[in-house]
Design an enzyme around this catalytic site. Structure first.
Site, PDB file in Angstrom:
ATOM      1  N   THR A  11      -8.802 -27.274 -27.450  1.00 40.42           N
ATOM      2  CA  THR A  11      -9.692 -28.429 -27.473  1.00 40.42           C
ATOM      3  C   THR A  11     -10.538 -28.456 -26.206  1.00 40.42           C
ATOM      4  O   THR A  11     -10.061 -28.090 -25.131  1.00 40.42           O
ATOM      5  CB  THR A  11      -8.859 -29.727 -27.563  1.00 40.42           C
ATOM      6  OG1 THR A  11      -8.174 -29.751 -28.818  1.00 40.42           O
ATOM      7  CG2 THR A  11      -9.737 -30.959 -27.439  1.00 40.42           C
ATOM      8  N   VAL A  36      -5.355 -34.994 -38.794  1.00 40.30           N
ATOM      9  CA  VAL A  36      -6.297 -35.324 -37.727  1.00 40.30           C
ATOM     10  C   VAL A  36      -5.494 -35.580 -36.456  1.00 40.30           C
ATOM     11  O   VAL A  36      -4.485 -36.296 -36.483  1.00 40.30           O
ATOM     12  CB  VAL A  36      -7.128 -36.576 -38.075  1.00 40.30           C
ATOM     13  CG1 VAL A  36      -8.049 -36.952 -36.908  1.00 40.30           C
ATOM     14  CG2 VAL A  36      -7.961 -36.330 -39.330  1.00 40.30           C
ATOM     15  N   GLY A  37      -5.926 -34.988 -35.361  1.00 38.00           N
ATOM     16  CA  GLY A  37      -5.232 -35.169 -34.092  1.00 38.00           C
ATOM     17  C   GLY A  37      -5.837 -36.279 -33.244  1.00 38.00           C
ATOM     18  O   GLY A  37      -6.491 -37.188 -33.750  1.00 38.00           O
ATOM     19  N   ASP A  38      -5.656 -36.166 -31.955  1.00 37.22           N
ATOM     20  CA  ASP A  38      -6.081 -37.239 -31.048  1.00 37.22           C
ATOM     21  C   ASP A  38      -7.547 -37.155 -30.643  1.00 37.22           C
ATOM     22  O   ASP A  38      -8.130 -38.154 -30.215  1.00 37.22           O
ATOM     23  CB  ASP A  38      -5.231 -37.221 -29.779  1.00 37.22           C
ATOM     24  CG  ASP A  38      -5.445 -35.941 -28.968  1.00 37.22           C
ATOM     25  OD1 ASP A  38      -5.233 -34.852 -29.533  1.00 37.22           O
ATOM     26  OD2 ASP A  38      -5.818 -36.018 -27.786  1.00 37.22           O
ATOM     27  N   THR A  48      -6.315 -32.992 -24.012  1.00 36.93           N
ATOM     28  CA  THR A  48      -6.043 -31.818 -24.840  1.00 36.93           C
ATOM     29  C   THR A  48      -4.533 -31.625 -24.897  1.00 36.93           C
ATOM     30  O   THR A  48      -3.847 -31.751 -23.889  1.00 36.93           O
ATOM     31  CB  THR A  48      -6.705 -30.553 -24.266  1.00 36.93           C
ATOM     32  OG1 THR A  48      -6.293 -29.413 -25.046  1.00 36.93           O
ATOM     33  CG2 THR A  48      -6.331 -30.305 -22.820  1.00 36.93           C
ATOM     34  N   GLY A  49      -4.024 -31.345 -26.085  1.00 43.16           N
ATOM     35  CA  GLY A  49      -2.589 -31.149 -26.189  1.00 43.16           C
ATOM     36  C   GLY A  49      -2.108 -31.379 -27.606  1.00 43.16           C
ATOM     37  O   GLY A  49      -2.880 -31.369 -28.558  1.00 43.16           O
ATOM     38  N   THR A  50      -0.815 -31.619 -27.768  1.00 39.08           N
ATOM     39  CA  THR A  50      -0.254 -31.922 -29.077  1.00 39.08           C
ATOM     40  C   THR A  50      -0.691 -33.328 -29.455  1.00 39.08           C
ATOM     41  O   THR A  50      -0.145 -34.314 -28.973  1.00 39.08           O
ATOM     42  CB  THR A  50       1.285 -31.826 -29.049  1.00 39.08           C
ATOM     43  OG1 THR A  50       1.675 -30.553 -28.526  1.00 39.08           O
ATOM     44  CG2 THR A  50       1.851 -31.978 -30.454  1.00 39.08           C
ATOM     45  N   GLY A  51      -1.669 -33.410 -30.337  1.00 36.76           N
ATOM     46  CA  GLY A  51      -2.336 -34.673 -30.615  1.00 36.76           C
ATOM     47  C   GLY A  51      -1.435 -35.805 -31.049  1.00 36.76           C
ATOM     48  O   GLY A  51      -1.668 -36.970 -30.710  1.00 36.76           O
TER      49      GLY A  51
END
Length: 357
Positions: A221, A250-252, A272-275
């Protein structure tokens, strides 16, 4: 009395010096965080990422130097990242389990709390520009899927064939992950042109050690935060999501408050990361709240949320942030994050690994 007067004078001078030291503008960029270690990157790959971070940061800085707004700088910088196949955004986006590139993006203006975001777009070349159009040209905050792309066309934003986003390395990454999960491999997108596998990139699925590194430990991301010469801050984030995502996940990144947030009362943040973890913690908004309501410094607030709260929840990733006074920060609990920062009167600083300042 004279000693008191001298002390007061010294204090006043110190305050003046501090005020003068405040940069007129500042900008921070990230290109994703994860298991990014020196042993995984060849010298050519390391160089490619540093050059990309340098180019993007300088592009945003040029906008700010000319008196452009924080929003303008954020959009200009992220558009470059969306066109760079090194990153999981735009043309370098990962594929869903169905073999599609579904793009998410968001942007927020700290001067008025206006925000815009899009999720699951498939034909708009620059999702960040679409997110800004949603913010400025529609009564809404978030649009998704076909409707978002249709709105993009009404705003004359560049449209491309879905095959435009295809990259061979991302497709190979999809095939590896689907095999790992025991899921069927879809047909390649119509019009896709297979490329060479020797791209100078560090795959989201591990680069040269692709089969040895968990896919879930890479996040490409991208995001940018900026403070302009008017004292306003803005934040933007763009992503292709996660490899082999299913069911319209859908993520963050497009969630205001989770992956993106900006307020002139506190700061601007891009994550950015595990949403899923960033959504649960509303990471971006939480950092701003700690600055605004608890009086924490920007770095302390970022560290509190990333190094303590996120880590305690067993989430991983990182953030970049900038404050209205020009302070800049980043924090990540992974072994690396592609990152860069630059400000008025301060040199460009680019980093990848944990042991770099």
């Amino acid at each position: 009395m004279r000693r008191i007067a001298v002390l007061v004078s010294v204090a006043v001078m110190a305050m003046g010096t501090a005020a003068q030291a405040q940069p007129k503008w500042a900008l921070v960029v990230h290109g994703g965080a994860g298991v990014i270690e020196k042993k995984d990157l060849s010298p050519e790959q390391d160089k490619a990422y540093r050059e990309a971070m340098t180019r993007v940061a300088n592009t945003g800085a040029d906008v700010l130097k000319k008196g452009g707004t924080a929003l303008d700088a954020v959009e200009a910088a992220i558009r470059l990242l969306e066109d760079d196949p090194l990153f999981n955004a735009g043309r370098g986006a990962v594929f869903t389990a169905e073999g599609r590139n579904e793009l998410d993006s968001s942007v927020m203006d700290g001067s008025n709390l206006m925000a815009g975001s899009v999720a699951g777009v498939t034909t708009t070349r620059h999702p960040i520009s679409l997110a800004r159009a949603v913010m400025e040209k529609s009564p809404h905050v978030m649009l998704m899927g076909k409707g978002a792309d249709e709105f993009a066309r009404t705003q004359n934003l560049e449209q491309v064939d879905p095959a435009f986003f295809y990259t061979e390395r991302r497709w190979q990454g999809l095939e590896r992950e689907l095999k790992r999960q025991g899921l069927p491999i879809p047909a390649k997108p119509v019009g896709a042109k297979p490329g060479a596998m020797a791209e100078l990139v560090h795959d989201e699925d591990g680069g040269r050690n692709a089969d040895l590194i968990d896919l879930k430990k890479k996040f490409g991301t991208v995001g940018v935060v900026a403070r302009d010469s008017h004292g306003n801050v803005a934040a933007g984030t763009s992503t292709g999501g996660t490899t082999a995502k299913r069911w319209g996940r859908v993520g963050d990144a497009p969630i205001i408050g989770a992956g993106t947030y900006a307020s002139n009362k506190s700061c601007a943040v891009s994550a950015t990361g595990t949403g899923e973890y960033f959504i649960r913690l509303t990471v971006a908004r939480e950092i701003c709240a700690l600055v605004e309501h608890k009086g924490l410094s920007l770095q302390a607030a970022a560290d509190q949320v990333i190094q303590k709260d996120l880590t305690a929840l067993k989430g991983d990733g990182g953030v970049i942030a900038v404050a209205p006074n020009g302070d800049m920060a980043w924090s990540y609990n992974t072994s690396g994050m592609y990152r860069a920062k630059i400000a008025d009167g301060q040199p460009l600083k680019v980093g990848i690994y944990k042991d770099e300042p």
